[in-house]
Design a protein around this motif. Structure first.
Motif, PDB file in Angstrom:
ATOM      1  N   HIS A   1       0.820  -1.214   0.000  1.00 14.13           N
ATOM      2  CA  HIS A   1       0.000   0.000   0.000  1.00 14.13           C
ATOM      3  C   HIS A   1       0.854   1.264   0.000  1.00 14.13           C
ATOM      4  CE1 HIS A   1      -3.628  -2.341   0.490  1.00 14.13           C
ATOM      5  NE2 HIS A   1      -2.998  -3.041   1.425  1.00 14.13           N
ATOM      6  N   GLY A   2       1.994   1.202  -0.718  1.00 13.03           N
ATOM      7  CA  GLY A   2       2.842   2.382  -0.825  1.00 13.03           C
ATOM      8  C   GLY A   2       3.258   2.898   0.538  1.00 13.03           C
ATOM      9  N   GLU A   3       3.183   4.209   0.704  1.00  9.61           N
ATOM     10  CA  GLU A   3       3.644   4.844   1.938  1.00  9.61           C
ATOM     11  C   GLU A   3       2.670   4.686   3.107  1.00  9.61           C
ATOM     12  OE1 GLU A   3       1.891   9.286   0.911  1.00  9.61           O
ATOM     13  OE2 GLU A   3       3.959   8.804   0.427  1.00  9.61           O
ATOM     14  N   LEU A   4       1.514   4.098   2.874  1.00  8.42           N
ATOM     15  CA  LEU A   4       0.507   3.988   3.922  1.00  8.42           C
ATOM     16  C   LEU A   4       0.848   2.930   4.969  1.00  8.42           C
ATOM     17  CD1 LEU A   4      -2.770   4.114   1.811  1.00  8.42           C
ATOM     18  CD2 LEU A   4      -1.541   6.007   2.900  1.00  8.42           C
ATOM     19  N   GLU A   5       0.533   3.238   6.220  1.00  8.38           N
ATOM     20  CA  GLU A   5       0.546   2.253   7.292  1.00  8.38           C
ATOM     21  C   GLU A   5      -0.890   1.752   7.446  1.00  8.38           C
ATOM     22  OE1 GLU A   5       3.908   3.570  10.426  1.00  8.38           O
ATOM     23  OE2 GLU A   5       2.082   4.776  10.465  1.00  8.38           O
ATOM     24  N   SER A   6      -1.040   0.477   7.786  1.00 10.96           N
ATOM     25  CA  SER A   6      -2.375  -0.090   7.984  1.00 10.96           C
ATOM     26  C   SER A   6      -2.426  -0.841   9.302  1.00 10.96           C
ATOM     27  CB  SER A   6      -2.728  -1.073   6.865  1.00 10.96           C
ATOM     28  OG  SER A   6      -2.715  -0.451   5.606  1.00 10.96           O
ATOM     29  N   ILE A   7      -3.595  -0.775   9.927  1.00 10.00           N
ATOM     30  CA  ILE A   7      -3.888  -1.593  11.100  1.00 10.00           C
ATOM     31  C   ILE A   7      -5.128  -2.399  10.752  1.00 10.00           C
ATOM     32  CG2 ILE A   7      -4.629  -1.606  13.507  1.00 10.00           C
ATOM     33  CD1 ILE A   7      -3.174   1.095  13.815  1.00 10.00           C
ATOM     34  N   ILE A   8      -5.051  -3.701  10.997  1.00  6.67           N
ATOM     35  CA  ILE A   8      -6.175  -4.597  10.756  1.00  6.67           C
ATOM     36  C   ILE A   8      -6.567  -5.192  12.106  1.00  6.67           C
ATOM     37  CG2 ILE A   8      -6.952  -6.685   9.570  1.00  6.67           C
ATOM     38  CD1 ILE A   8      -4.620  -6.133   7.547  1.00  6.67           C
ATOM     39  N   TYR A   9      -7.845  -5.088  12.445  1.00  7.86           N
ATOM     40  CA  TYR A   9      -8.374  -5.689  13.670  1.00  7.86           C
ATOM     41  C   TYR A   9      -9.324  -6.806  13.258  1.00  7.86           C
ATOM     42  CZ  TYR A   9     -10.938  -6.291  18.022  1.00  7.86           C
ATOM     43  OH  TYR A   9     -11.526  -6.822  19.145  1.00  7.86           O
ATOM     44  N   VAL A  10      -9.025  -8.025  13.697  1.00  9.79           N
ATOM     45  CA  VAL A  10      -9.849  -9.178  13.324  1.00  9.79           C
ATOM     46  C   VAL A  10     -11.076  -9.227  14.233  1.00  9.79           C
ATOM     47  CG1 VAL A  10      -9.928 -11.681  13.044  1.00  9.79           C
ATOM     48  CG2 VAL A  10      -7.796 -10.439  12.559  1.00  9.79           C
ATOM     49  N   VAL A  11     -12.244  -9.151  13.616  1.00  5.91           N
ATOM     50  CA  VAL A  11     -13.507  -9.195  14.347  1.00  5.91           C
ATOM     51  C   VAL A  11     -14.033 -10.626  14.417  1.00  5.91           C
ATOM     52  CG1 VAL A  11     -15.924  -8.422  14.350  1.00  5.91           C
ATOM     53  CG2 VAL A  11     -14.100  -6.844  13.662  1.00  5.91           C
ATOM     54  N   ARG A  12     -14.015 -11.321  13.270  1.00  5.41           N
ATOM     55  CA  ARG A  12     -14.575 -12.669  13.193  1.00  5.41           C
ATOM     56  C   ARG A  12     -13.780 -13.473  12.174  1.00  5.41           C
ATOM     57  NH1 ARG A  12     -19.784 -11.402  12.185  1.00  5.41           N
ATOM     58  NH2 ARG A  12     -20.140 -11.356  14.400  1.00  5.41           N
ATOM     59  N   GLY A  13     -13.566 -14.734  12.475  1.00  2.00           N
ATOM     60  CA  GLY A  13     -12.869 -15.612  11.547  1.00  2.00           C
ATOM     61  C   GLY A  13     -11.404 -15.783  11.918  1.00  2.00           C
ATOM     62  N   ARG A  14     -10.625 -16.201  10.948  1.00  2.00           N
ATOM     63  CA  ARG A  14      -9.187 -16.450  11.175  1.00  2.00           C
ATOM     64  C   ARG A  14      -8.413 -15.885   9.999  1.00  2.00           C
ATOM     65  NH1 ARG A  14      -6.659 -17.671  15.251  1.00  2.00           N
ATOM     66  NH2 ARG A  14      -4.611 -18.566  15.108  1.00  2.00           N
ATOM     67  N   ALA A  15      -7.575 -14.897  10.279  1.00  2.00           N
ATOM     68  CA  ALA A  15      -6.747 -14.258   9.256  1.00  2.00           C
ATOM     69  C   ALA A  15      -5.393 -14.946   9.189  1.00  2.00           C
ATOM     70  CB  ALA A  15      -6.548 -12.783   9.575  1.00  2.00           C
ATOM     71  N   GLU A  16      -4.906 -15.127   7.983  1.00  2.00           N
ATOM     72  CA  GLU A  16      -3.518 -15.522   7.788  1.00  2.00           C
ATOM     73  C   GLU A  16      -2.873 -14.418   6.967  1.00  2.00           C
ATOM     74  OE1 GLU A  16      -0.678 -18.916   5.739  1.00  2.00           O
ATOM     75  OE2 GLU A  16      -2.785 -19.360   6.078  1.00  2.00           O
ATOM     76  N   MET A  17      -1.727 -13.963   7.429  1.00  2.00           N
ATOM     77  CA  MET A  17      -0.981 -12.929   6.715  1.00  2.00           C
ATOM     78  C   MET A  17       0.341 -13.522   6.291  1.00  2.00           C
ATOM     79  SD  MET A  17      -0.933  -9.699   5.755  1.00  2.00           S
ATOM     80  CE  MET A  17      -1.987  -8.692   6.777  1.00  2.00           C
ATOM     81  N   ARG A  18       0.663 -13.360   5.002  1.00  2.00           N
ATOM     82  CA  ARG A  18       2.005 -13.695   4.524  1.00  2.00           C
ATOM     83  C   ARG A  18       2.668 -12.380   4.155  1.00  2.00           C
ATOM     84  NH1 ARG A  18       2.514 -18.721   0.573  1.00  2.00           N
ATOM     85  NH2 ARG A  18       4.664 -18.117   0.955  1.00  2.00           N
ATOM     86  N   TRP A  19       3.959 -12.255   4.425  1.00  2.00           N
ATOM     87  CA  TRP A  19       4.663 -11.014   4.110  1.00  2.00           C
ATOM     88  C   TRP A  19       6.135 -11.292   3.843  1.00  2.00           C
ATOM     89  CZ3 TRP A  19       3.524 -12.524   9.032  1.00  2.00           C
ATOM     90  CH2 TRP A  19       4.566 -12.520   9.958  1.00  2.00           C
ATOM     91  N   GLY A  20       6.783 -10.263   3.292  1.00  2.00           N
ATOM     92  CA  GLY A  20       8.199 -10.336   2.955  1.00  2.00           C
ATOM     93  C   GLY A  20       8.380 -10.243   1.445  1.00  2.00           C
ATOM     94  N   GLU A  21       9.622 -10.061   1.028  1.00  2.00           N
ATOM     95  CA  GLU A  21       9.926  -9.903  -0.405  1.00  2.00           C
ATOM     96  C   GLU A  21       9.467 -11.097  -1.236  1.00  2.00           C
ATOM     97  OE1 GLU A  21      10.955  -7.090  -1.856  1.00  2.00           O
ATOM     98  OE2 GLU A  21      10.799  -6.225   0.146  1.00  2.00           O
ATOM     99  N   ARG A  22       9.415 -12.285  -0.623  1.00  2.00           N
ATOM    100  CA  ARG A  22       8.936 -13.493  -1.309  1.00  2.00           C
ATOM    101  C   ARG A  22       7.821 -14.155  -0.500  1.00  2.00           C
ATOM    102  NH1 ARG A  22      12.507 -17.544  -2.932  1.00  2.00           N
ATOM    103  NH2 ARG A  22      10.841 -18.052  -4.348  1.00  2.00           N
ATOM    104  N   LEU A  23       7.136 -13.345   0.315  1.00  2.00           N
ATOM    105  CA  LEU A  23       6.068 -13.849   1.185  1.00  2.00           C
ATOM    106  C   LEU A  23       6.583 -15.011   2.026  1.00  2.00           C
ATOM    107  CD1 LEU A  23       3.108 -13.720  -1.371  1.00  2.00           C
ATOM    108  CD2 LEU A  23       3.852 -11.936   0.217  1.00  2.00           C
ATOM    109  N   GLU A  24       7.787 -14.822   2.556  1.00  2.00           N
ATOM    110  CA  GLU A  24       8.485 -15.909   3.244  1.00  2.00           C
ATOM    111  C   GLU A  24       8.112 -16.063   4.721  1.00  2.00           C
ATOM    112  OE1 GLU A  24      11.543 -12.451   3.063  1.00  2.00           O
ATOM    113  OE2 GLU A  24       9.874 -13.172   1.881  1.00  2.00           O
ATOM    114  N   PHE A  25       7.255 -15.171   5.228  1.00  2.00           N
ATOM    115  CA  PHE A  25       6.808 -15.267   6.613  1.00  2.00           C
ATOM    116  C   PHE A  25       5.291 -15.392   6.648  1.00  2.00           C
ATOM    117  CE2 PHE A  25      10.576 -12.500   6.535  1.00  2.00           C
ATOM    118  CZ  PHE A  25      11.439 -13.280   7.289  1.00  2.00           C
TER     119      PHE A  25
END
Length: 125
Positions: A35-59
């Motif tokens: 999201h470019g220069e933007l910072e984001s905060i995500i608050y999980v209300v319901r369900g189960r989130a999986e986040m992958r991140w990194g230059e190759r989504l290695e985490f």
């Protein structure tokens, strides 16, 4: 994904923030992006989130209801609904109102490193 705006300049007079909700269908995932220069905060209300991140989504990490996820500027990431039978519902706040999404043509690693989502407010159950 269904995204709905709750707070922005037009709706609430906000100058520097965007806030709203996101609903990701069961088993769905976004493509890799940032999201470019933007910072984001995500608050999980319901369900189960999986986040992958990194230059190759290695985490990767998962978060359930009551968890916060912080996404720094320019961080390649992918949001995934970890449940095949339930929608993922989140509240999202961003540090700007422009809907910046830079889609990335990267292939994630086959076996990302699992990073426990543990802190003093979200201990291991």
């Amino acid at each position: 994904m269904i995204r709905a705006t709750a707070v922005n300049h037009e709706r609430a007079g906000a100058e520097k923030l965007w806030g709203g909700t996101a609903r990701i269908h069961p088993g769905a995932r976004t493509g890799p992006h940032h999201h470019g220069e933007l910072e984001s905060i995500i608050y999980v209300v319901r369900g189960r989130a999986e986040m992958r991140w990194g230059e190759r989504l290695e985490f990767t990490a998962q978060a359930g209801p009551g968890s916060f996820i912080f996404v720094p500027p320019f961080l390649p990431h992918q949001e995934i609904n970890a449940l095949a039978d339930e929608p993922l519902e989140c509240v999202v706040v961003r540090s700007g109102q422009d809907p910046i999404v830079v889609n990335l043509d990267i292939e994630g690693v086959a076996d990302p490193e699992i990073v426990p989502w543990i802190d003093s407010t979200h201990p291991v159950a």
